[in-house]
Design an enzyme around this catalytic site. Structure first.
Site, PDB file in Angstrom:
ATOM      1  N   LYS A 276      43.236  55.388  42.876  1.00  0.00           N
ATOM      2  CA  LYS A 276      44.332  55.057  43.780  1.00  0.00           C
ATOM      3  C   LYS A 276      45.310  56.226  43.823  1.00  0.00           C
ATOM      4  O   LYS A 276      45.735  56.729  42.785  1.00  0.00           O
ATOM      5  CB  LYS A 276      45.039  53.784  43.298  1.00  0.00           C
ATOM      6  N   GLU A 362      45.570  32.259  43.945  1.00  0.00           N
ATOM      7  CA  GLU A 362      46.694  31.375  44.201  1.00  0.00           C
ATOM      8  C   GLU A 362      46.363  29.920  43.891  1.00  0.00           C
ATOM      9  O   GLU A 362      47.201  29.186  43.353  1.00  0.00           O
ATOM     10  CB  GLU A 362      47.143  31.512  45.664  1.00  0.00           C
ATOM     11  N   ARG A 390      47.612  29.297  50.661  1.00  0.00           N
ATOM     12  CA  ARG A 390      46.244  29.343  50.178  1.00  0.00           C
ATOM     13  C   ARG A 390      45.985  28.300  49.086  1.00  0.00           C
ATOM     14  O   ARG A 390      44.841  28.068  48.708  1.00  0.00           O
ATOM     15  CB  ARG A 390      45.921  30.735  49.643  1.00  0.00           C
TER      16      ARG A 390
END
Length: 617
Positions: A276, A362, A390
């Site tokens: 990243k 979630e 969600r």
């Protein structure tokens, strides 16, 4: 002329010689840095996918072959290579291109994404559609290691693994982090795959399971790839042919590997390892800081703020969480992979034994909180409004139905600006207030947010406190942990004729609008239970009522007022103001609110048009 300027579509990319691609990658990476520095947006994740994006478009015949990018916050290189290079100046700006894939924006954006872990399901649908229609095309899902922590990804793999005649590839982009550092058993498993000891054991048996094309590839690129094929992995147990892990920044490994995979039938799984922030030293050193920066000077990097800014609501929550944890050792803090975004960094540092990052899961976070609550602990789930959507079944079935003591801190309620419709928390008031046992509050300023968090925490059942993104009005924040009386509103301005019942972030603009027509303003505070006594009093003493909320009109707070008026047989004119029945695109929040009629001028205009009220002299 630069190579990048000659690329207006992936067809142009595929016309290049292989040896030109590394130079193109360098140009593309620099263009991403320059573009994001001018507009803000996701940076670290996009720098990590430059070579992977080039390789995928070089090998696969896009858009005929479908690429599905999970979450989509790593698709800036994809956008640049698919004809949107000259639109990058408008990225995430009002009227400009989105920071995420959108089907209406380009035929290369095959599936709209922004929430995680959806790519494998969508790609499987596309692969089976091709099979059903007799079409020979490939479907490729590109998913990050963070997104692999969600159950939906494994549900899709479980489904896909039984179809041995589809052209489907899952690319796991493993950069050892999503936004926050990685968590959970899956991360440990991926780390084990990458370990030298595991690779050394695998390479000796690998040749016996290598298909012929991959055997030659392994011989040619062994120095670039750790293992190429690791037998008997978890992914193979799901029915996928696992290949990797390989260097996701090495085009000389990526391209021949993808070319060979393209010739294989059945579900394939390619594990690539990327970094990243790759290629920009500042982002490599601090990928979290550069995950989603605002505008900055690429030569200097992100500079710390020189002036004291108003506290954000997220910071208010983070401070409250630490203070309440100091006061009550039963408090447990839970986040679904949003430690930084939800303001829980200090809490984790100070109370590591009471901090749980459950990954991008979630649904699990809510039921996990319910389990903690059954044992007498006091879980606080810090979650974005749009992400709680969600876990709606878990919220109803596993928490509210059992009336469990769980506090939900709903960040990013209302419009969120540059992230757009996928991240806007426009629906929580509507989807929460219909659930029995729930207490629902909306904060009008920073201090009230702190009070509401304390109120919800001490309420012996499920409670949700919504607050917007960014800073509030600059209200002074009291250090104590005081509570509010549940279900009681607050009179903010006494006027006549018109009573504005304002919720949350709309209290302050409502007060500004009210001064021009000498209207009354009530800070309603609670959406559920709603203050029926206050509504009855306002209906008795005013000619008309107006509700205003930064949430959807349909089923929202205004609907709660209308329902009470109807049930109490109070025939009073009512104007309901809120967000319209449409998805609202990205842009500056103040502009979006103005376009929705939710700034002071818009509120005033709507009242005057409906009731013919003239400004006060």
């Amino acid at each position: 002329m630069s190579l990048l300027n000659t690329i207006n579509s992936p067809a142009d990319l595929r016309a290049l010689n292989r040896h030109q691609l590394s130079a193109l990658a360098d140009e593309l990476r620099q263009y991403v840095i320059e573009s994001v520095s001018k507009t803000g947006g996701h940076l670290s994740s996009n720098l990590g996918t430059v070579e992977l994006t080039i390789a995928l478009h070089y090998v696969f015949n896009t858009p005929e072959d479908r690429l599905v990018w999970d979450v989509g916050h790593q698709t800036y290189p994809h956008k640049i290579l698919t004809g949107r290079r000259d639109q990058m100046h408008s990225l995430r700006q009002h009227g400009g291109i989105s920071g995420f894939p959108r089907r209406v924006e380009s035929e290369y954006d095959t599936f709209g994404t922004a929430h995680s872990s959806t790519s494998i399901s969508a790609a499987l649908g596309m692969a089976l559609a091709a099979k059903t229609k007799g079409e020979s095309r490939h479907a490729v899902a590109i998913i990050g290691d963070g997104s692999m922590t969600a159950g939906m990804a494994f549900e899709a793999m479980n489904n896909a693994g039984v179809y041995d005649d589809i052209n489907m590839l899952v690319v796991l982009n493993d950069n050892d982090m999503s936004i926050s550092p990685p968590v959970g058993a899956l991360n440990r498993y991926l780390a084990r795959l990458m370990s030298g000891k595991f690779y050394a054991a695998a390479r000796n048996v690998g040749k016996s399971v290598l298909p012929t094309p991959m055997l030659e590839l392994a011989r040619r690129f062994e120095e670039h790839a750790k293992g190429m094929v690791v037998p008997a992995t978890m992914f193979e147990e799901f029915g996928f042919n696992y290949i990797g892990p390989i260097d996701g920044h090495d085009l000389e490994s990526l391209i021949p590997t993808l070319q060979n995979i393209k010739n294989l039938k059945g579900p394939q799984f390619l594990h690539v390892v990327t970094k990243k922030g790759q290629g920009y030293k500042l982002a490599e050193a601090d990928p979290i800081l550069y995950h989603g920066p605002g505008k900055f000077n690429p030569a200097e990097g992100i500079k710390p703020a020189t002036t004291a800014a108003k506290k954000t609501y997220t910071q208010v929550f983070g401070d409250w969480l630490c203070d309440m944890a100091s006061a009550d050792d039963k408090l447990i803090g839970i986040t679904p992979a949003m430690r930084e975004g939800s303001g829980m960094v200090e809490f984790e540092q100070r109370f590591p034994q009471r901090y749980y990052d459950v990954g991008i899961a979630e649904q699990h976070s809510v039921t996990f909180a319910g389990g903690l609550a059954t044992e007498g602990l006091k879980p606080v789930v810090a979650i974005y409004s749009t992400f709680l959507q969600r876990a709606y079944d878990q919220l109803i079935h596993d928490v509210a139905l059992q009336n469990l003591d769980v506090t939900f801190a709903l960040d990013r309620a209302g419009l969120v600006g540059a992230d757009g419709a996928t991240h806007a928390g426009n629906y929580d008031l509507a989807y929460l207030r219909c659930i029995p046992n729930m207490v629902v509050m909306a904060a009008s300023d920073e201090n009230e947010c702190r009070q509401m968090l304390t109120t919800g925490y001490h309420y012996p059942g499920p409670a949700a406190i919504r607050y917007p993104r960014g800073a509030g009005i600059g209200a002074a924040i009291e250090n104590d942990l005081s509570q509010l009386p549940i279900g009681k509103a607050e009179l903010k301005r006494q006027g006549k004729k018109i009573a504005i019942l304002a919720f949350g972030s709309m209290v302050h603009p409502a007060i500004l609008a009210a001064t021009s027509i000498d209207a009354t303003v009530v800070n309603m505070r609670f959406i559920k239970p709603i203050d029926q006594e206050m509504i009855r009093a306002m209906a008795a003493s005013h000619d008309a009522l107006v509700t205003v909320e930064e949430g959807c009109i349909m089923g929202g707070a205004g609907s709660a007022v209308a329902e009470f008026l109807a049930s109490a047989n109070l025939n009073k004119p009512l104007l309901i103001l809120g967000l319209p029945d449409q998805f609202i695109d990205h842009g500056d929040p103040s502009l979006l609110l103005a376009e929705s009629g939710l700034n002071p001028e818009g509120i005033l205009t709507s009242i005057q048009q409906r009731f013919g009220i003239e400004p006060s002299v």
